[in-house]
Design a protein around this motif. Structure first.
Motif, PDB file in Angstrom:
ATOM      1  N   LEU A 141      -8.781  -1.221  -0.466  1.00  0.00           N
ATOM      2  CA  LEU A 141      -8.213   0.122  -0.396  1.00  0.00           C
ATOM      3  C   LEU A 141      -9.075   1.059   0.444  1.00  0.00           C
ATOM      4  O   LEU A 141      -8.560   1.858   1.228  1.00  0.00           O
ATOM      5  CB  LEU A 141      -8.037   0.680  -1.810  1.00  0.00           C
ATOM      6  N   LYS A 193      -1.980   8.708  -1.609  1.00  0.00           N
ATOM      7  CA  LYS A 193      -3.293   8.996  -1.028  1.00  0.00           C
ATOM      8  C   LYS A 193      -3.814  10.371  -1.436  1.00  0.00           C
ATOM      9  O   LYS A 193      -4.952  10.713  -1.136  1.00  0.00           O
ATOM     10  CB  LYS A 193      -3.231   8.885   0.496  1.00  0.00           C
ATOM     11  N   VAL A 220     -11.476   6.187  -5.084  1.00  0.00           N
ATOM     12  CA  VAL A 220     -11.144   4.938  -5.778  1.00  0.00           C
ATOM     13  C   VAL A 220     -12.225   4.634  -6.806  1.00  0.00           C
ATOM     14  O   VAL A 220     -13.417   4.666  -6.490  1.00  0.00           O
ATOM     15  CB  VAL A 220     -11.030   3.758  -4.792  1.00  0.00           C
ATOM     16  N   LEU A 248       0.811  -1.216   0.000  1.00  0.00           N
ATOM     17  CA  LEU A 248       0.000   0.000   0.000  1.00  0.00           C
ATOM     18  C   LEU A 248       0.844   1.265   0.000  1.00  0.00           C
ATOM     19  O   LEU A 248       0.391   2.320  -0.469  1.00  0.00           O
ATOM     20  CB  LEU A 248      -0.937   0.003   1.220  1.00  0.00           C
ATOM     21  N   PHE A 259      -8.145   4.810   1.649  1.00  0.00           N
ATOM     22  CA  PHE A 259      -8.106   5.433   0.325  1.00  0.00           C
ATOM     23  C   PHE A 259      -9.547   5.815  -0.062  1.00  0.00           C
ATOM     24  O   PHE A 259     -10.420   4.952  -0.186  1.00  0.00           O
ATOM     25  CB  PHE A 259      -7.510   4.474  -0.701  1.00  0.00           C
TER      26      PHE A 259
END
Length: 319
Positions: free
Chosen positions: A294, A273, A302, A268, A299
């Motif tokens: 995620l 971000k 997305v 990750l 996050f």
């Protein structure tokens, strides 16, 4: 301006006046008086009620009052069907009115992020309609007009509206029926009230279930991805296929980071971000799972590319 434009402006002004008058007096809508009036029509009462429900939807009158009245008048089974037909007819009329009056103008004026949002809604099509009917994020009356400003197909809109409003229609129709039973009294009234409460509980839980099944990610098409990559804040493309697939016959998107799904959680730190992420795989099955992972790790922005590299290959120019 052309005659058609003047007709649209005139129709829009009449509609706005009707909505303003209806909204002004909406608090005076008496369910008991409505039931008594509709009941006087005898065998034609269902047809009259459907027409009134449809007009009420177009004029932004509260659909809840109509649904409860339908349950009290026609019972839980027929009442649900009649309410559904009336609500769907009203939603369709509002949809068509919005499409006739403003869809062309809105399409010309759209730009930037709003254009991308509308394009995403149109790409989802009936899926988006089904989602917002099951998960009431926006008011029913306003949503009918808003969806008319998109290019969602009419048949898909009508079918998704009818089917996906059914759970809520059943629950609230039963509440109206339970209210009539409560007035009559007796042991059956208690049982009916308990069933109504159970149905309301199920409807309250339904949005959470739908969101879980739908998944936490935004959907975009390959065309939308290409547009975003040329925009001011391009997403980081994350290809979750295996290395063999990444260099295989379908190829890959230039600049994409190849992190297989089974290695994603341990890598990750490679992902930014502060930029949106666009997930792609062969189709979109692994991408959906990657999006859930995620989101769980913080996050926020997305998106899943629908049909992934398969769609990209289909739309690529051929030699």
């Amino acid at each position: 301006m052309s005659r058609t434009t003047w007709l649209r402006i005139g129709a829009g002004l009449v509609l706005m006046a009707g909505i303003l008058i209806a909204v002004q007096y909406r608090d005076h809508l008496d369910p008991a008086a409505l039931e008594a009036w509709i009941g006087d029509f005898g065998v034609t009462a269902p047809l009259v009620f459907i027409g009134v429900y449809a007009i009420a939807s177009v004029l932004f009158l509260p659909g809840m009052v109509m649904t409860l009245a339908g349950g009290a008048l026609f019972g839980p089974i027929w009442g649900t069907l009649i309410n559904l037909v009336g609500a769907t007819l009203g939603a369709t009329l509002a949809f068509l009115i919005a499409r006739y009056l403003g869809a062309d103008w809105v399409e010309r004026k759209l730009g930037g992020r709003l254009k991308q949002v509308v394009a995403g809604v149109e790409a989802e099509g009936w899926r988006f309609v089904a989602f917002v009917r099951l998960v009431p994020l926006f008011p029913y009356n306003l949503l009918n007009y808003a969806l008319g400003l998109t290019r969602i197909r009419l048949l898909a809109y009508v079918l998704a509206t009818f089917i996906c409003m059914a759970p809520g229609a059943l629950a609230y129709t039963y509440v109206g029926y339970a209210g009539r039973q409560a007035i009559a009294g007796g042991e059956a009234a208690i049982q009916t009230a308990l069933i109504a409460l159970g149905l309301l509980a199920l409807v309250a839980f339904l949005p959470r279930l739908v969101k879980r099944l739908r998944g936490p990610s935004e959907w975009i098409t390959t065309t939308q991805l290409a547009e975003r990559l040329q925009g001011p804040n391009p997403p980081q493309v994350v290809d979750v296929r295996s290395p063999e697939e990444f260099t295989g016959e379908l190829g890959h998107i230039e600049g994409a980071a190849n992190i297989p799904l089974d290695q994603l959680e341990s890598n990750l730190e490679q992902l930014p971000k502060d930029r949106p992420l666009a997930l792609v795989c062969r189709t979109d099955k692994r991408s959906k799972n990657a999006a859930r992972l995620l989101r769980a790790h913080g996050f926020e922005d997305v998106a899943v590319v629908r049909k992934g590299m398969t769609a990209s290959a289909e739309h690529s120019p051929r030699d």
